[in-house]
Design an enzyme around this catalytic site. Structure first.
Site, PDB file in Angstrom:
ATOM      1  CG  ASP A 117     -38.130 -79.047   3.502  1.00 58.97           C
ATOM      2  OD1 ASP A 117     -37.839 -79.699   4.522  1.00 58.97           O
ATOM      3  OD2 ASP A 117     -37.731 -77.891   3.290  1.00 58.97           O
TER       4      ASP A 117
ATOM      5  CD  GLU B 195     -32.215 -71.470  -1.460  1.00 61.83           C
ATOM      6  OE1 GLU B 195     -33.412 -71.336  -1.788  1.00 61.83           O
ATOM      7  OE2 GLU B 195     -31.739 -71.048  -0.403  1.00 61.83           O
TER       8      GLU B 195
ATOM      9  CG  ASP C  17     -28.518 -72.567   1.603  1.00 63.82           C
ATOM     10  OD1 ASP C  17     -29.375 -73.078   0.864  1.00 63.82           O
ATOM     11  OD2 ASP C  17     -28.618 -72.511   2.831  1.00 63.82           O
TER      12      ASP C  17
END
Length: 327
Positions: free
Chosen positions: A309, A257, A209
């Site tokens: 999101d 990511e 991440d």
């Protein structure tokens, strides 16, 4: 015999954290889900971090970069023999004592129970041709055992975040402690090597991440109220990943990511280590300003319909016009 790299070739899978299984734990439903994946022709099960979450339940603000969340395991009543306990301590000598002092009595026994059950789940997955894709957050939580037991590798004058962008005019003030990269370098990046090794013991591959933070990180003064006051500081990510590969071997199975506004330097770092990046279908199809063209022109990617999101795929599909649907 040369082993196939876990991330080579085309494959498909489903992202579903363990807590989203029918009973929210690693009971028989885990094997049933794996069977469903195999029957559907899926070869990856992606999960979120397995670390013990913070008070808000976020697995991305884990209390340990090494310990696992033991409330995911139904208690089967089986005891933990002294020999099994000693063997576990030996295999995890670098972090288990710190975790025991942090989590209290019975913490090691609970980690053994998690390891038993997780091994059963992974063995079943292997038999069904399903691999596990885990998640490795770049940062750790401020209240974690890692900060308590290794304060020397963290900064106290600045915290993590990202600058203002199209999502937020104030940026995002995450508040995670930043690493003292000079200290980590002086120690040969031993903490990061141990962390990646542990993650690859638990999963077949991992998604790193905020990979962008390995090229440069946004440092915000510790007393700031928004992320606006931060600045980009170079990160020795190439040196760190070189050290990881030097110990664990080349072609480490990591997905980068790399969503958002990504610089050429970040892209060069990803390609140097032959790490697949990410793309999001909804961003691509909607001409998202920070991600355009990856879907059609780049093959070294893991594609996702959306993110946390975004709208669900069904909602998004119902909202777009016919021109976009037939794009």
């Amino acid at each position: 015999m040369v082993r196939e790299h876990p991330l080579s070739g085309r494959a498909a899978g489903v992202l579903l954290h363990v807590t989203s299984l029918p009973n929210g734990v690693l009971d028989h439903e885990a094997e049933r889900f794996i069977d469903w994946l195999a029957a559907a022709g899926q070869s990856w099960w992606q999960i979120l971090p397995l670390s013990p979450p913070d008070a808000f339940g976020s697995p991305y603000a884990g209390l340990s970069a090494f310990a696992c969340r033991t409330d995911l395991v139904p208690h089967d009543g089986r005891p933990v023999p002294a020999g099994e306990l000693a063997a576990y301590r030996t295999r995890n000598t670098g972090w288990i004592d710190h975790w025991e002092r942090f989590a209290g009595p019975g913490a090691v026994e609970d980690q053994v129970r998690f390891e038993r059950r997780w091994r059963e789940v992974r063995d079943h997955a292997r038999r069904r041709g399903v691999r596990i894709l885990g998640a490795l957050p770049l940062y750790v939580a401020a209240g974690s055992v890692d900060v308590a037991s290794h304060p020397e590798i963290f900064r106290t004058d600045a915290v993590a975040g990202v600058p203002p962008d199209y999502f937020s005019e104030d940026g995002q003030l995450w508040g995670n402690p930043l690493y003292d990269w000079d200290r980590l370098r002086a120690e040969g990046f031993a903490w990061w090597i141990a962390r990646v090794r542990r993650s690859l013991e638990l999963h077949d591959a991992v998604r790193l991440d905020h990979f962008r933070g390995l090229e440069a990180h946004w440092a915000v003064p510790a007393d700031a109220t928004t992320a606006r006051d931060g600045a980009w500081i170079p990160t020795p990510g190439r040196e760190m990943l070189d050290a990881v590969e030097g110990t664990l071997g080349h072609d480490i199975p990591i997905v980068a990511e790399d969503l958002g506004i990504i610089t050429d330097q970040v892209e060069e770092l990803r390609r140097h280590f032959r790490l697949p990046g990410m793309m999001v279908l909804q961003f691509e199809m909607d001409d998202h300003p920070a991600q355009d063209g990856r879907l059609w022109h780049e093959e070294d990617r893991v594609a996702y319909p959306g993110t946390h999101d975004n709208a669900t795929v069904e909602e998004w599909w119902a909202s777009v016009d016919d021109r976009l649907r037939w794009h």
